[in-house]
Write a protein that holds these residues in place. Sequence first.
Motif, PDB file in Angstrom:
ATOM      1  N   UNK A 176       2.280  -4.486   2.489  1.00 21.83           N
ATOM      2  CA  UNK A 176       0.624  -5.384   2.657  1.00 21.83           C
ATOM      3  C   UNK A 176       1.811  -6.641   2.483  1.00 21.83           C
ATOM      4  N   UNK A 177       2.113  -6.565   1.114  1.00 25.55           N
ATOM      5  CA  UNK A 177       3.154  -7.664   0.492  1.00 25.55           C
ATOM      6  C   UNK A 177       4.180  -8.011   1.949  1.00 25.55           C
ATOM      7  N   UNK A 178       4.839  -6.739   1.616  1.00 23.17           N
ATOM      8  CA  UNK A 178       5.866  -7.079   2.885  1.00 23.17           C
ATOM      9  C   UNK A 178       5.397  -7.691   4.296  1.00 23.17           C
ATOM     10  N   UNK A 179       4.279  -7.852   5.016  1.00 21.29           N
ATOM     11  CA  UNK A 179       4.346  -8.203   5.952  1.00 21.29           C
ATOM     12  C   UNK A 179       3.803  -9.784   5.238  1.00 21.29           C
TER      13      UNK A 179
ATOM     14  N   UNK B  75       7.341  -4.138  10.447  1.00 26.27           N
ATOM     15  CA  UNK B  75       6.491  -2.877   9.966  1.00 26.27           C
ATOM     16  C   UNK B  75       7.941  -2.058   9.813  1.00 26.27           C
ATOM     17  N   UNK B  76       9.219  -2.206  10.695  1.00 28.05           N
ATOM     18  CA  UNK B  76      10.107  -1.368  10.918  1.00 28.05           C
ATOM     19  C   UNK B  76      11.099  -0.727   9.284  1.00 28.05           C
ATOM     20  N   UNK B  77      10.660  -1.490   8.807  1.00 28.42           N
ATOM     21  CA  UNK B  77      11.601  -1.120   7.476  1.00 28.42           C
ATOM     22  C   UNK B  77      10.796  -0.244   6.505  1.00 28.42           C
ATOM     23  N   UNK B  78       9.529  -0.540   6.430  1.00 27.25           N
ATOM     24  CA  UNK B  78       8.115   0.213   5.358  1.00 27.25           C
ATOM     25  C   UNK B  78       7.646   1.461   6.010  1.00 27.25           C
ATOM     26  N   UNK B  79       8.268   1.638   7.463  1.00 29.61           N
ATOM     27  CA  UNK B  79       7.655   2.783   8.026  1.00 29.61           C
ATOM     28  C   UNK B  79       7.076   3.568   7.652  1.00 29.61           C
ATOM     29  N   UNK B  80       8.494   4.653   6.834  1.00 32.59           N
ATOM     30  CA  UNK B  80       7.975   5.960   5.463  1.00 32.59           C
ATOM     31  C   UNK B  80       7.067   5.727   4.738  1.00 32.59           C
ATOM     32  N   UNK B  81       7.539   4.021   4.353  1.00 33.73           N
ATOM     33  CA  UNK B  81       6.011   3.634   2.521  1.00 33.73           C
ATOM     34  C   UNK B  81       5.185   3.892   4.309  1.00 33.73           C
ATOM     35  N   UNK B  82       4.683   3.238   4.644  1.00 33.44           N
ATOM     36  CA  UNK B  82       2.953   3.106   5.465  1.00 33.44           C
ATOM     37  C   UNK B  82       2.866   4.526   5.828  1.00 33.44           C
TER      38      UNK B  82
END
Length: 447
Positions: free
Chosen positions: A210-213, A75-82
């Motif tokens: 979610x797709x990233x995970x 999740x680190x790469x998508x923290x701002x998105x999350x």
Amino acid sequence: MPRLPLLRRPVARGLVQVQAQAQAQVQVHGQVQPDPAGGTLAVWPGHPKGSAAYRKILAGLAFAGVATFAQLYSTQAVLPMMAADLQITAAEAALTISLATVGLAATVLPWSFLADRIGRVRAMMWGISAATVLGLLVPLASSFPMLLGLRMLEGMALGGIPAIAIAYLNEEVNKAHAALAAGTYVAGTTLGGLAGRLLAGFVGELWGWRAAALAVSILAAAAAALFVVLVPQARGFTAAAAGGFRGAFRTLAGHGRNPRLLALYVQAFLLMGGFVAVYNYLGFRLSGEPFSLPATIISLIFLAYLSGTVSSRWAGGLTERFGRRTVLIAGTVLMAAGLALTLTQLLGLILAGLLLFTAGFFAAHSVGAGWTGAIATTGRAQAASLYNLAYYLGSSVIGWAGGLVFQTLGWTALALTVIGLACTTAVITAVVHPARASAEAPADAGS
């Protein structure tokens, strides 16, 4: 003729003493096994560098590193998105990392004791399989609390990999090449972390976090399958007798009284905490003014992990020339120097500083992780587990608290804080590990 029975007694006593000494070696080194030729116990020297089994061990553990660290930091790469999607703060989003590492930290010791009973390879297979199943459930979380719960359980399952892998290496690889093998394993973990972050960043930009995970979990499942296929069964492992709580406590207390091990645990806590804090919040800095970079471009900062892949491998070889103490201190100094470059507003210098910072961290980490197995002559799995406990507690505590510093005081305050942690580590290493140990570096480096 009447005296012959008298001669047998000392011979029998000698045989008993030899057997007792060999049995003691089993308990101390964990690398003594039955000799099929004579039925007596012989020392297992470990697989030499370049052998087929040595290559399979490193390849298998490299895939285990991919499966573990791709999931752990997915999740680190998508923290701002999350944070934007779930309407939470930067520090709250970072809890998806911190709680996963808390779960891992909480279970590294139980996993190590289980591995002493059932074997290193079996324990790693159980952990990696459970983590893969939990990782596939993460994208289905219907609420933020459920997401955090699944991430913690995923981290708990992954606790069966890092410490056991180092203990397995120290038992299965020839001691002359143990430091190099540990550096190679850490290099594999950097590739895993990089692959997970890059994949998450690109998929997340197109279809959401979610797709990233889900994409990262599929990658981890494939890596876990390759680990199961490649990793050889242990030859240097001897199952520990059930010693109960008291025996476990004595083992841990013994490691806790060793100042050299304690110094490595402090190093793991401080450096890993600072490292995760930098990567957690640099993305927030680059997504804001004056940079305003999109998520796909921000995810490319994780390419800096490649410098860690190279430096961890080099560090293992450099210890054979300069000693672990020198290489570890040099790694922490490189971290501080690299982070100082990120204090500018020039994107090129920030990225160059991140490369140096990452290279220094993984050089120091590969030395520290491998050194625990060399210092601890008994309870190696537990010694490595305590290192990982400190390592991931640092990731959880400092990685989250760094967000409070960043939100309140900005990037400069966070960077200076992490520089202070690196300098503190260098001083502790210099004081606790005496310089005379460096003079014995060639022999010690492979121990």
